[in-house]
Design a protein around this motif. Sequence first.
Motif, PDB file in Angstrom:
ATOM      1  N   ALA A 133       0.837  -1.211   0.000  1.00  0.00           N
ATOM      2  CA  ALA A 133       0.000   0.000   0.000  1.00  0.00           C
ATOM      3  C   ALA A 133       0.869   1.257   0.000  1.00  0.00           C
ATOM      4  CB  ALA A 133      -0.930  -0.007   1.214  1.00  0.00           C
ATOM      5  N   ASP A 134       1.924   1.270   0.800  1.00  0.00           N
ATOM      6  CA  ASP A 134       2.832   2.423   0.831  1.00  0.00           C
ATOM      7  C   ASP A 134       3.496   2.638  -0.520  1.00  0.00           C
ATOM      8  OD1 ASP A 134       2.227   2.884   3.478  1.00  0.00           O
ATOM      9  OD2 ASP A 134       4.073   1.993   4.257  1.00  0.00           O
ATOM     10  N   TYR A 135       3.957   1.575  -1.149  1.00  0.00           N
ATOM     11  CA  TYR A 135       4.621   1.675  -2.453  1.00  0.00           C
ATOM     12  C   TYR A 135       3.664   2.250  -3.500  1.00  0.00           C
ATOM     13  CZ  TYR A 135       7.579   0.371  -6.393  1.00  0.00           C
ATOM     14  OH  TYR A 135       8.365   0.405  -7.522  1.00  0.00           O
ATOM     15  N   LYS A 136       2.418   1.790  -3.457  1.00  0.00           N
ATOM     16  CA  LYS A 136       1.432   2.225  -4.439  1.00  0.00           C
ATOM     17  C   LYS A 136       1.061   3.697  -4.294  1.00  0.00           C
ATOM     18  CE  LYS A 136      -1.875  -0.854  -5.271  1.00  0.00           C
ATOM     19  NZ  LYS A 136      -2.849  -1.954  -5.036  1.00  0.00           N
ATOM     20  N   LYS A 137       1.352   4.291  -3.158  1.00  0.00           N
ATOM     21  CA  LYS A 137       1.123   5.737  -2.993  1.00  0.00           C
ATOM     22  C   LYS A 137       2.062   6.547  -3.881  1.00  0.00           C
ATOM     23  CE  LYS A 137      -0.102   5.538   1.894  1.00  0.00           C
ATOM     24  NZ  LYS A 137       0.367   5.915   3.242  1.00  0.00           N
ATOM     25  N   PHE A 138       3.243   6.018  -4.133  1.00  0.00           N
ATOM     26  CA  PHE A 138       4.289   6.756  -4.834  1.00  0.00           C
ATOM     27  C   PHE A 138       4.456   6.369  -6.297  1.00  0.00           C
ATOM     28  CE2 PHE A 138       5.435   6.828  -0.352  1.00  0.00           C
ATOM     29  CZ  PHE A 138       5.625   8.179  -0.152  1.00  0.00           C
ATOM     30  N   PHE A 139       4.063   5.148  -6.644  1.00  0.00           N
ATOM     31  CA  PHE A 139       4.306   4.658  -7.996  1.00  0.00           C
ATOM     32  C   PHE A 139       3.021   4.129  -8.613  1.00  0.00           C
ATOM     33  CE2 PHE A 139       8.226   4.254  -5.592  1.00  0.00           C
ATOM     34  CZ  PHE A 139       9.101   4.956  -6.403  1.00  0.00           C
ATOM     35  N   ASN A 140       2.915   4.285  -9.925  1.00  0.00           N
ATOM     36  CA  ASN A 140       1.746   3.826 -10.651  1.00  0.00           C
ATOM     37  C   ASN A 140       1.897   2.339 -10.959  1.00  0.00           C
ATOM     38  OD1 ASN A 140      -0.668   3.806 -12.025  1.00  0.00           O
ATOM     39  ND2 ASN A 140       0.249   4.522 -13.941  1.00  0.00           N
ATOM     40  N   VAL A 141       1.203   1.522 -10.187  1.00  0.00           N
ATOM     41  CA  VAL A 141       1.249   0.074 -10.367  1.00  0.00           C
ATOM     42  C   VAL A 141       0.199  -0.305 -11.403  1.00  0.00           C
ATOM     43  CG1 VAL A 141       0.884  -2.150  -9.234  1.00  0.00           C
ATOM     44  CG2 VAL A 141       2.117  -0.320  -8.043  1.00  0.00           C
ATOM     45  N   VAL A 142       0.642  -0.965 -12.471  1.00  0.00           N
ATOM     46  CA  VAL A 142      -0.266  -1.328 -13.557  1.00  0.00           C
ATOM     47  C   VAL A 142      -0.709  -2.788 -13.474  1.00  0.00           C
ATOM     48  CG1 VAL A 142       0.573   0.470 -15.101  1.00  0.00           C
ATOM     49  CG2 VAL A 142       1.639  -1.789 -15.156  1.00  0.00           C
TER      50      VAL A 142
END
Length: 124
Positions: free
Chosen positions: A18-27
């Motif tokens: 969840a933290d990572y997805k705040k910063f990067f656009n996960v496709v």
Amino acid sequence: MKIHHVGIACKKIEKSIADYKKFFNVVEESPIVYDELQKAYLCLLKTDTGLNVEFIAGDQVANLGKGVSYYHLCYTVEKLDEAILDFEDKGAVVVSTPKPAILFDGKRVAFLLIRSGLIELLED
């Protein structure tokens, strides 16, 4: 040989994702799976930058310290056994022998330690 993903060790996989997805656009995001052979919970995220990030939690990484940390680089290889021999000839040490990986549809992986850190080889 190509880079396949960066492995990130974490204590709480859901929170780290969840933290990572705040910063990067996960496709694309795999389900979180438990790999009995690796003794780890795993999830692979693909970003719009082309970088794949694997989050790892569980017994395998429990003693690495606090929070989230770089764990390994993964490279794809055509012939895993030959690649391992080549790495060993150059001074690498096998720390986990080849075994099927549930996160990668049963493709075999092996972990080796080189002077700059841990690497994973994924048979393509």
